[in-house]
Design an enzyme around this catalytic site. Structure first.
Site, PDB file in Angstrom:
ATOM      1  N   HIS A  13       0.819  -1.208   0.000  1.00  0.00           N
ATOM      2  CA  HIS A  13       0.000   0.000   0.000  1.00  0.00           C
ATOM      3  C   HIS A  13       0.851   1.256   0.000  1.00  0.00           C
ATOM      4  CE1 HIS A  13      -2.513   3.259   1.592  1.00  0.00           C
ATOM      5  NE2 HIS A  13      -3.479   2.639   0.919  1.00  0.00           N
ATOM      6  N   GLU A  49       7.386   6.150  -2.793  1.00  0.00           N
ATOM      7  CA  GLU A  49       7.918   5.735  -4.096  1.00  0.00           C
ATOM      8  C   GLU A  49       8.829   4.531  -3.928  1.00  0.00           C
ATOM      9  OE1 GLU A  49       7.099   7.031  -7.030  1.00  0.00           O
ATOM     10  OE2 GLU A  49       5.751   8.475  -6.089  1.00  0.00           O
ATOM     11  N   LEU A  74      -3.142  -8.396   2.944  1.00  0.00           N
ATOM     12  CA  LEU A  74      -3.785  -9.534   3.608  1.00  0.00           C
ATOM     13  C   LEU A  74      -5.158  -9.815   3.025  1.00  0.00           C
ATOM     14  CD1 LEU A  74      -2.786  -9.087   7.344  1.00  0.00           C
ATOM     15  CD2 LEU A  74      -1.836 -10.647   5.629  1.00  0.00           C
ATOM     16  N   GLY A  77      -9.140  -5.378  -0.691  1.00  0.00           N
ATOM     17  CA  GLY A  77      -9.976  -4.198  -0.583  1.00  0.00           C
ATOM     18  C   GLY A  77     -10.097  -3.505  -1.926  1.00  0.00           C
ATOM     19  N   HIS A  79      -8.357  -1.185  -3.410  1.00  0.00           N
ATOM     20  CA  HIS A  79      -7.135  -1.107  -4.225  1.00  0.00           C
ATOM     21  C   HIS A  79      -6.912  -2.402  -5.003  1.00  0.00           C
ATOM     22  CE1 HIS A  79      -5.607   2.762  -3.210  1.00  0.00           C
ATOM     23  NE2 HIS A  79      -5.327   2.483  -1.955  1.00  0.00           N
TER      24      HIS A  79
END
Length: 126
Positions: A13, A49, A74, A77, A79
């Site tokens: 993330h 980055e 895990l 979601g 994303h």
């Protein structure tokens, strides 16, 4: 240095906290140590980055022909379910010479679930 033909991008993330990256980078270091001919890069969805396009471009410039994108999430979601497949599809169109594969989130692998259960159970106080 030999050009990488196969490569892995460990995708996480991202966070503004620089310490947050340490476990992700430790996984990459472990892969590099155990499989030195396999190119590995870390990439992040946001907040730090490199992003996925930059990591992929670097591997492409090094001659990677097959890149596996491994989401270090895990669960799946927004994303992972929505943003990532669209982004990977766009990257595949931009790099048609690369066999680009998006893997399921690592948390959905039975081995990861079993290890998490084992670790959690080992903390039980009787």
């Amino acid at each position: 240095m030999q050009q990488a033909r196969a490569a892995i991008i460990l995708l996480a993330h991202g966070s503004r906290d620089p310490l947050w990256r340490q476990p992700i980078e430790a996984v990459a270091a472990h892969i590099r140590a155990s499989q030195p001919l396999l190119a590995v890069r870390c990439a992040y969805m946001e907040l730090c980055e490199p992003g996925l396009p930059a990591a992929l471009a670097e591997l492409a410039a090094q001659g990677a022909a097959r890149i596996s994108i491994v989401p270090l999430f895990l669960g799946a979601g927004r994303h992972v379910r929505d943003d990532l497949p669209r982004q990977v599809q766009a990257l595949a169109q931009a790099h048609p010479h690369i066999d680009l594969r998006l893997q399921p989130p690592i948390g959905e692998d039975d081995r990861v679930m079993a290890l998490m259960a084992e670790i959690a159970a080992s903390t039980a106080i009787y």
